[in-house]
Design a protein around this motif. Structure first.
Motif, PDB file in Angstrom:
ATOM      1  N   LYS A  62      -5.673   9.224  20.136  1.00  0.00           N
ATOM      2  CA  LYS A  62      -6.209   9.936  18.995  1.00  0.00           C
ATOM      3  C   LYS A  62      -7.075   8.993  18.166  1.00  0.00           C
ATOM      4  CE  LYS A  62      -4.678  12.665  15.054  1.00  0.00           C
ATOM      5  NZ  LYS A  62      -3.522  13.089  14.274  1.00  0.00           N
ATOM      6  N   ILE A  63      -8.239   9.438  17.812  1.00  0.00           N
ATOM      7  CA  ILE A  63      -9.136   8.635  16.986  1.00  0.00           C
ATOM      8  C   ILE A  63      -8.673   8.766  15.541  1.00  0.00           C
ATOM      9  CG2 ILE A  63     -11.502   8.327  16.208  1.00  0.00           C
ATOM     10  CD1 ILE A  63     -12.372   9.537  18.908  1.00  0.00           C
ATOM     11  N   LEU A  64      -8.349   7.613  14.955  1.00  0.00           N
ATOM     12  CA  LEU A  64      -7.822   7.615  13.597  1.00  0.00           C
ATOM     13  C   LEU A  64      -8.942   7.442  12.578  1.00  0.00           C
ATOM     14  CD1 LEU A  64      -4.792   5.247  14.119  1.00  0.00           C
ATOM     15  CD2 LEU A  64      -4.737   7.723  14.018  1.00  0.00           C
ATOM     16  N   SER A  65      -8.733   8.043  11.434  1.00  0.00           N
ATOM     17  CA  SER A  65      -9.673   7.825  10.340  1.00  0.00           C
ATOM     18  C   SER A  65      -9.368   6.460   9.725  1.00  0.00           C
ATOM     19  CB  SER A  65      -9.528   8.924   9.292  1.00  0.00           C
ATOM     20  OG  SER A  65      -8.252   8.853   8.693  1.00  0.00           O
ATOM     21  N   ASN A  66     -10.275   5.984   8.893  1.00  0.00           N
ATOM     22  CA  ASN A  66     -10.078   4.670   8.261  1.00  0.00           C
ATOM     23  C   ASN A  66      -8.815   4.643   7.415  1.00  0.00           C
ATOM     24  OD1 ASN A  66     -12.278   3.498   9.398  1.00  0.00           O
ATOM     25  ND2 ASN A  66     -13.655   3.943   7.680  1.00  0.00           N
ATOM     26  N   LYS A  67      -8.562   5.725   6.720  1.00  0.00           N
ATOM     27  CA  LYS A  67      -7.379   5.792   5.857  1.00  0.00           C
ATOM     28  C   LYS A  67      -6.103   5.721   6.694  1.00  0.00           C
ATOM     29  CE  LYS A  67      -5.535   8.569   2.068  1.00  0.00           C
ATOM     30  NZ  LYS A  67      -5.724   9.774   1.261  1.00  0.00           N
ATOM     31  N   GLN A  68      -6.050   6.481   7.791  1.00  0.00           N
ATOM     32  CA  GLN A  68      -4.872   6.466   8.661  1.00  0.00           C
ATOM     33  C   GLN A  68      -4.695   5.099   9.320  1.00  0.00           C
ATOM     34  OE1 GLN A  68      -5.946   9.697  11.242  1.00  0.00           O
ATOM     35  NE2 GLN A  68      -4.606  11.150  10.192  1.00  0.00           N
ATOM     36  N   ARG A  69      -5.802   4.485   9.752  1.00  0.00           N
ATOM     37  CA  ARG A  69      -5.735   3.178  10.397  1.00  0.00           C
ATOM     38  C   ARG A  69      -5.201   2.122   9.441  1.00  0.00           C
ATOM     39  NH1 ARG A  69      -9.090  -0.832  10.174  1.00  0.00           N
ATOM     40  NH2 ARG A  69     -10.767   0.440   9.328  1.00  0.00           N
ATOM     41  N   LYS A  70      -5.699   2.139   8.208  1.00  0.00           N
ATOM     42  CA  LYS A  70      -5.230   1.177   7.211  1.00  0.00           C
ATOM     43  C   LYS A  70      -3.759   1.395   6.891  1.00  0.00           C
ATOM     44  CE  LYS A  70      -9.659   0.304   5.023  1.00  0.00           C
ATOM     45  NZ  LYS A  70     -10.494   0.473   3.811  1.00  0.00           N
ATOM     46  N   HIS A  71      -3.343   2.656   6.829  1.00  0.00           N
ATOM     47  CA  HIS A  71      -1.937   2.970   6.565  1.00  0.00           C
ATOM     48  C   HIS A  71      -1.041   2.421   7.677  1.00  0.00           C
ATOM     49  CE1 HIS A  71       1.479   5.131   4.974  1.00  0.00           C
ATOM     50  NE2 HIS A  71       1.676   5.709   6.145  1.00  0.00           N
ATOM     51  N   LEU A  72      -1.451   2.628   8.926  1.00  0.00           N
ATOM     52  CA  LEU A  72      -0.676   2.113  10.054  1.00  0.00           C
ATOM     53  C   LEU A  72      -0.659   0.584  10.069  1.00  0.00           C
ATOM     54  CD1 LEU A  72      -1.695   4.573  12.904  1.00  0.00           C
ATOM     55  CD2 LEU A  72       0.489   4.432  11.737  1.00  0.00           C
ATOM     56  N   GLU A  73      -1.768  -0.036   9.709  1.00  0.00           N
ATOM     57  CA  GLU A  73      -1.800  -1.499   9.645  1.00  0.00           C
ATOM     58  C   GLU A  73      -0.840  -2.027   8.592  1.00  0.00           C
ATOM     59  OE1 GLU A  73      -5.861  -2.625   9.029  1.00  0.00           O
ATOM     60  OE2 GLU A  73      -6.417  -2.257  11.124  1.00  0.00           O
TER      61      GLU A  73
END
Length: 127
Positions: A62-73
């Motif tokens: 799944k391609i994550l948005s920047n907000k989701q990617r930062k949250h997961l990081e």
């Protein structure tokens, strides 16, 4: 969510593996002439063949948005910090002084409240 059409399960193209070990064990004592394939067996086994379906389930990333990617990081960073903290606590527990040693030491709070001269004078009197 993907809506699937009518009879979608039957329409899937799936590789199946058929277990023919039971049919290969049967010995034929017939003198028959002609070519016979597997669909036209002379002797059928008593039980149904076992089949396994090979699923080619491809996981789609799944391609994550920047907000989701930062949250997961951030979540990953928190987990790493917890692991490092646990390792530090284990190392500190190994080096920690025993309770007997701790009773022999004097706390800084008692020295600060009484003062050095009073503390050492009382200590010399008690001994």
């Amino acid at each position: 969510m993907v809506k699937r059409g009518y009879n979608w399960k039957a329409r899937q193209v799936v590789d199946t593996v058929v277990d023919d070990s039971a049919t290969k064990k049967i010995k034929l004592d017939l003198d028959s002439t002609g070519n016979y394939d597997q669909s036209n067996e002379l002797v059928l086994p008593s039980k149904k063949r076992k089949t396994k379906i090979k699923n080619k389930a491809e996981k789609v990333t799944k391609i994550l948005s920047n907000k989701q990617r930062k949250h997961l990081e951030k979540i990953v960073e928190k987990k790493q910090k917890k692991l490092l903290r646990a390792e530090l606590y284990e190392k500190l527990a190994e080096v920690q002084a025993t309770p007997e040693e701790m009773q022999q030491l004097t706390s800084i709070a008692t020295i600060q409240t009484k003062g050095l001269k009073k503390f050492f004078s009382k200590k010399n009197i008690e001994e």
